[in-house]
Design a protein around this motif. Structure first.
Motif, PDB file in Angstrom:
ATOM      1  N   GLY A  17      -4.736  -1.047 -12.016  1.00  0.00           N
ATOM      2  CA  GLY A  17      -5.778  -0.035 -11.828  1.00  0.00           C
ATOM      3  C   GLY A  17      -6.650  -0.294 -10.605  1.00  0.00           C
ATOM      4  N   LYS A  18      -6.027  -0.797  -9.551  1.00  0.00           N
ATOM      5  CA  LYS A  18      -6.798  -1.123  -8.342  1.00  0.00           C
ATOM      6  C   LYS A  18      -6.318  -0.330  -7.130  1.00  0.00           C
ATOM      7  N   SER A  19      -7.231  -0.199  -6.175  1.00  0.00           N
ATOM      8  CA  SER A  19      -6.870   0.344  -4.859  1.00  0.00           C
ATOM      9  C   SER A  19      -6.996  -0.810  -3.867  1.00  0.00           C
ATOM     10  N   CYS A  20      -6.563  -0.573  -2.641  1.00  0.00           N
ATOM     11  CA  CYS A  20      -6.756  -1.599  -1.600  1.00  0.00           C
ATOM     12  C   CYS A  20      -8.248  -1.891  -1.470  1.00  0.00           C
ATOM     13  N   ALA A  21      -9.048  -0.824  -1.506  1.00  0.00           N
ATOM     14  CA  ALA A  21     -10.493  -0.972  -1.328  1.00  0.00           C
ATOM     15  C   ALA A  21     -11.137  -1.802  -2.441  1.00  0.00           C
ATOM     16  N   SER A  22     -10.531  -1.831  -3.636  1.00  0.00           N
ATOM     17  CA  SER A  22     -11.115  -2.633  -4.729  1.00  0.00           C
ATOM     18  C   SER A  22     -11.292  -4.079  -4.293  1.00  0.00           C
ATOM     19  N   CYS A  23     -10.342  -4.597  -3.528  1.00  0.00           N
ATOM     20  CA  CYS A  23     -10.440  -5.993  -3.092  1.00  0.00           C
ATOM     21  C   CYS A  23     -10.934  -6.126  -1.659  1.00  0.00           C
ATOM     22  N   HIS A  24     -10.467  -5.225  -0.786  1.00  0.00           N
ATOM     23  CA  HIS A  24     -10.765  -5.409   0.639  1.00  0.00           C
ATOM     24  C   HIS A  24     -11.943  -4.565   1.128  1.00  0.00           C
ATOM     25  N   ASN A  25     -12.546  -3.791   0.232  1.00  0.00           N
ATOM     26  CA  ASN A  25     -13.738  -2.988   0.565  1.00  0.00           C
ATOM     27  C   ASN A  25     -13.541  -2.147   1.818  1.00  0.00           C
ATOM     28  N   ALA A  36      -3.929  -7.052  15.122  1.00  0.00           N
ATOM     29  CA  ALA A  36      -3.628  -7.660  16.425  1.00  0.00           C
ATOM     30  C   ALA A  36      -2.924  -9.005  16.266  1.00  0.00           C
ATOM     31  N   ARG A  37      -2.984  -9.592  15.061  1.00  0.00           N
ATOM     32  CA  ARG A  37      -2.433 -10.941  14.848  1.00  0.00           C
ATOM     33  C   ARG A  37      -1.057 -10.952  14.186  1.00  0.00           C
ATOM     34  N   TYR A  38      -0.537  -9.767  13.884  1.00  0.00           N
ATOM     35  CA  TYR A  38       0.762  -9.702  13.190  1.00  0.00           C
ATOM     36  C   TYR A  38       1.890  -9.446  14.156  1.00  0.00           C
ATOM     37  N   PRO A  39       3.131  -9.871  13.825  1.00  0.00           N
ATOM     38  CA  PRO A  39       3.541 -10.584  12.621  1.00  0.00           C
ATOM     39  C   PRO A  39       2.984 -12.012  12.589  1.00  0.00           C
ATOM     40  N   LYS A  40       2.759 -12.500  11.344  1.00  0.00           N
ATOM     41  CA  LYS A  40       2.285 -13.871  11.196  1.00  0.00           C
ATOM     42  C   LYS A  40       3.140 -14.625  10.182  1.00  0.00           C
ATOM     43  N   TRP A  41       2.991 -15.922  10.172  1.00  0.00           N
ATOM     44  CA  TRP A  41       3.783 -16.763   9.275  1.00  0.00           C
ATOM     45  C   TRP A  41       3.345 -16.559   7.829  1.00  0.00           C
ATOM     46  N   LEU A  53       5.146  -5.367   5.364  1.00  0.00           N
ATOM     47  CA  LEU A  53       5.532  -6.266   4.266  1.00  0.00           C
ATOM     48  C   LEU A  53       4.311  -6.851   3.562  1.00  0.00           C
ATOM     49  N   GLN A  54       3.231  -7.071   4.326  1.00  0.00           N
ATOM     50  CA  GLN A  54       1.988  -7.562   3.707  1.00  0.00           C
ATOM     51  C   GLN A  54       1.433  -6.508   2.739  1.00  0.00           C
ATOM     52  N   ILE A  55       1.519  -5.251   3.127  1.00  0.00           N
ATOM     53  CA  ILE A  55       1.060  -4.172   2.236  1.00  0.00           C
ATOM     54  C   ILE A  55       1.889  -4.203   0.948  1.00  0.00           C
ATOM     55  N   ASN A  56       3.200  -4.334   1.100  1.00  0.00           N
ATOM     56  CA  ASN A  56       4.057  -4.385  -0.097  1.00  0.00           C
ATOM     57  C   ASN A  56       3.759  -5.615  -0.945  1.00  0.00           C
ATOM     58  N   LYS A  57       3.422  -6.715  -0.288  1.00  0.00           N
ATOM     59  CA  LYS A  57       3.085  -7.942  -1.017  1.00  0.00           C
ATOM     60  C   LYS A  57       1.835  -7.693  -1.868  1.00  0.00           C
ATOM     61  N   CYS A  58       0.821  -7.088  -1.284  1.00  0.00           N
ATOM     62  CA  CYS A  58      -0.385  -6.791  -2.056  1.00  0.00           C
ATOM     63  C   CYS A  58      -0.089  -5.786  -3.168  1.00  0.00           C
ATOM     64  N   ARG A  59       0.753  -4.824  -2.886  1.00  0.00           N
ATOM     65  CA  ARG A  59       1.069  -3.838  -3.925  1.00  0.00           C
ATOM     66  C   ARG A  59       1.744  -4.506  -5.116  1.00  0.00           C
ATOM     67  N   GLU A  61       2.073  -7.982  -5.817  1.00  0.00           N
ATOM     68  CA  GLU A  61       1.415  -9.170  -6.394  1.00  0.00           C
ATOM     69  C   GLU A  61      -0.008  -8.913  -6.863  1.00  0.00           C
ATOM     70  N   GLN A  62      -0.705  -7.984  -6.229  1.00  0.00           N
ATOM     71  CA  GLN A  62      -2.129  -7.786  -6.562  1.00  0.00           C
ATOM     72  C   GLN A  62      -2.384  -6.526  -7.381  1.00  0.00           C
ATOM     73  N   MET A  63      -1.562  -5.496  -7.186  1.00  0.00           N
ATOM     74  CA  MET A  63      -1.845  -4.212  -7.822  1.00  0.00           C
ATOM     75  C   MET A  63      -0.904  -3.881  -8.975  1.00  0.00           C
ATOM     76  N   GLY A  64       0.204  -4.624  -9.086  1.00  0.00           N
ATOM     77  CA  GLY A  64       1.201  -4.265 -10.091  1.00  0.00           C
ATOM     78  C   GLY A  64       1.818  -2.914  -9.791  1.00  0.00           C
TER      79      GLY A  64
HETATM   80  C1  HEC Z   1      -6.444  -7.622  -6.331  1.00  0.00           C
HETATM   81  C2  HEC Z   1      -6.891  -7.792  -4.956  1.00  0.00           C
HETATM   82  C3  HEC Z   1      -6.082  -7.136  -3.842  1.00  0.00           C
HETATM   83  C4  HEC Z   1      -5.673  -5.825  -3.723  1.00  0.00           C
HETATM   84  C5  HEC Z   1      -5.825  -4.709  -4.729  1.00  0.00           C
HETATM   85  C6  HEC Z   1      -5.063  -5.700  -2.417  1.00  0.00           C
HETATM   86  N1  HEC Z   1      -5.083  -6.901  -1.769  1.00  0.00           N
HETATM   87 FE1  HEC Z   1      -4.558  -7.236   0.166  1.00  0.00          FE
HETATM   88  N2  HEC Z   1      -4.958  -9.215  -0.079  1.00  0.00           N
HETATM   89  C7  HEC Z   1      -5.422  -9.803  -1.221  1.00  0.00           C
HETATM   90  C8  HEC Z   1      -5.411 -11.254  -1.061  1.00  0.00           C
HETATM   91  C9  HEC Z   1      -5.811 -12.269  -2.113  1.00  0.00           C
HETATM   92  C10 HEC Z   1      -4.923 -11.504   0.242  1.00  0.00           C
HETATM   93  C11 HEC Z   1      -4.654 -12.862   0.911  1.00  0.00           C
HETATM   94  C12 HEC Z   1      -3.406 -13.482   0.337  1.00  0.00           C
HETATM   95  C13 HEC Z   1      -2.151 -12.765   0.732  1.00  0.00           C
HETATM   96  O1  HEC Z   1      -1.830 -12.729   1.942  1.00  0.00           O
HETATM   97  O2  HEC Z   1      -1.463 -12.174  -0.142  1.00  0.00           O
HETATM   98  C14 HEC Z   1      -4.676 -10.200   0.836  1.00  0.00           C
HETATM   99  C15 HEC Z   1      -4.241 -10.016   2.132  1.00  0.00           C
HETATM  100  C16 HEC Z   1      -4.102  -8.770   2.744  1.00  0.00           C
HETATM  101  C17 HEC Z   1      -3.826  -8.567   4.155  1.00  0.00           C
HETATM  102  C18 HEC Z   1      -3.668  -9.662   5.203  1.00  0.00           C
HETATM  103  C19 HEC Z   1      -4.998 -10.001   5.814  1.00  0.00           C
HETATM  104  C20 HEC Z   1      -4.883 -11.057   6.900  1.00  0.00           C
HETATM  105  O3  HEC Z   1      -5.948 -11.513   7.367  1.00  0.00           O
HETATM  106  O4  HEC Z   1      -3.763 -11.423   7.301  1.00  0.00           O
HETATM  107  C21 HEC Z   1      -3.687  -7.223   4.349  1.00  0.00           C
HETATM  108  C22 HEC Z   1      -3.358  -6.523   5.657  1.00  0.00           C
HETATM  109  C23 HEC Z   1      -3.876  -6.583   3.061  1.00  0.00           C
HETATM  110  N3  HEC Z   1      -4.125  -7.556   2.120  1.00  0.00           N
HETATM  111  C24 HEC Z   1      -3.775  -5.243   2.836  1.00  0.00           C
HETATM  112  C25 HEC Z   1      -3.872  -4.651   1.571  1.00  0.00           C
HETATM  113  C26 HEC Z   1      -3.575  -3.259   1.321  1.00  0.00           C
HETATM  114  C27 HEC Z   1      -3.158  -2.239   2.362  1.00  0.00           C
HETATM  115  C28 HEC Z   1      -3.774  -3.058  -0.021  1.00  0.00           C
HETATM  116  C29 HEC Z   1      -3.521  -1.802  -0.804  1.00  0.00           C
HETATM  117  C30 HEC Z   1      -2.150  -1.277  -0.750  1.00  0.00           C
HETATM  118  C31 HEC Z   1      -4.189  -4.337  -0.578  1.00  0.00           C
HETATM  119  N4  HEC Z   1      -4.212  -5.274   0.405  1.00  0.00           N
HETATM  120  C32 HEC Z   1      -4.514  -4.539  -1.923  1.00  0.00           C
HETATM  121  C33 HEC Z   1      -5.882  -9.146  -2.348  1.00  0.00           C
HETATM  122  C34 HEC Z   1      -5.688  -7.801  -2.610  1.00  0.00           C
END
Ligand code: HEC
Ligand code: HEC
Length: 205
Positions: A17-25, A36-41, A53-59, A61-64
């Protein structure tokens, strides 16, 4: 495409039940300089990671939520929105982290390898023929600082779609988006753009 990305930024999605903004404001603050720093390790996958891929990772791992398929859903919009927060900032990737140097080497090798029926390398077009015309296009250095771009002929265009298009034009088999080959190329081409300003979203022919 940037406003589409902003909509996705604020959209609740997935089991948590989260958006990107829920965590990243506010992206204007939290995402400033990030693009400007991507791609990164990425230590977890032991590979370079790009914004898509970072967006997909957050989707996942963080958003389910489900990861976006290549160029689908909010992938291009969110990538453009994040890159846009670095507008005017110089590109600079960190080759010292992890095994980035190895990926740079792989990308460089691909860049100078001739492929396809036309037997052309990236460098043949973007170094040797730079500034010349090819069909209706004026050949540039083939930089990635304006991506995703908006192409007048077919709309929003991601980096990997562009790489695939260039490879297709040499009549070679196209590697998949986010394959090791194209990730290595993205690392190398981003490095070639060191110091150029981020221009996302740029408009192209
Ligand atoms: C539940 C909290 C949470 C949510 C929701 C979330 N993120 Fe993240 N995000 C993180 C955390 C923790 C990290 C750092 C660890 C990692 O890289 O996964 C991160 C890292 C990032 C980074 C890399 C920042 C950097 O300095 O390299 C980006 C870009 C990003 N998120 C985008 C998104 C986007 C776009 C969404 C929505 C689709 C999203 N995040 C949703 C927690 C969240
Ligand atoms: C047959 C010539 C040719 C080859 C080979 C080629 N490209 Fe291109 N590329 C083009 C043309 C034409 C364009 C569109 C005009 C421009 O921006 O140069 C383009 C555009 C690009 C762009 C977008 C630049 C921008 O600012 O919008 C990138 C990035 C790019 N190429 C990367 C590559 C890479 C990486 C390779 C090797 C895998 C490659 N190209 C191989 C002809 C080629």
């Amino acid at each position: 495409m940037v406003t589409d990305g902003e909509t996705w930024w604020n959209k609740v999605d997935g089991k948590e039940g989260k958006s990107c903004a829920s965590c990243h404001n506010d992206a204007a603050t939290t995402m400033k300089g990030v693009g400007a720093r991507y791609p990164k390790w990425d230590e977890a996958s032991k590979k370079p990671i790009n914004i898509e891929l970072q967006i997909n990772k957050c989707r996942t791992e963080q958003m389910g939520a489900e990861p976006f398929e290549f160029d689908k859903g909010g992938q291009i919009g969110l990538t453009a929105y994040i890159k846009h927060q670095s507008l005017g900032m110089p590109m600079g990737i960190d080759l010292k982290a992890g095994e980035m140097q190895k990926w740079w080497d792989m990308g460089k090798e691909t860049y100078y390898t001739r492929f396809g029926q036309l037997n052309l390398s990236c460098a043949n077009c973007h170094e040797d023929l730079m500034g010349k015309m090819i069909r209706a296009d004026h050949l540039s250095q083939g930089q990635t600082n304006g991506f995703p771009t908006y192409r007048l002929k077919d709309g929003n265009n991601s980096i990997h779609n562009r790489f695939r298009g260039c490879i297709r034009d040499t009549r070679a088999a196209q590697p998949k988006a986010f394959s090791d080959e194209l990730m290595a190329l993205e690392v190398y081409v981003a490095w070639r753009g060191t110091g150029l300003s981020v221009e996302t979203p740029s408009v192209r022919q």
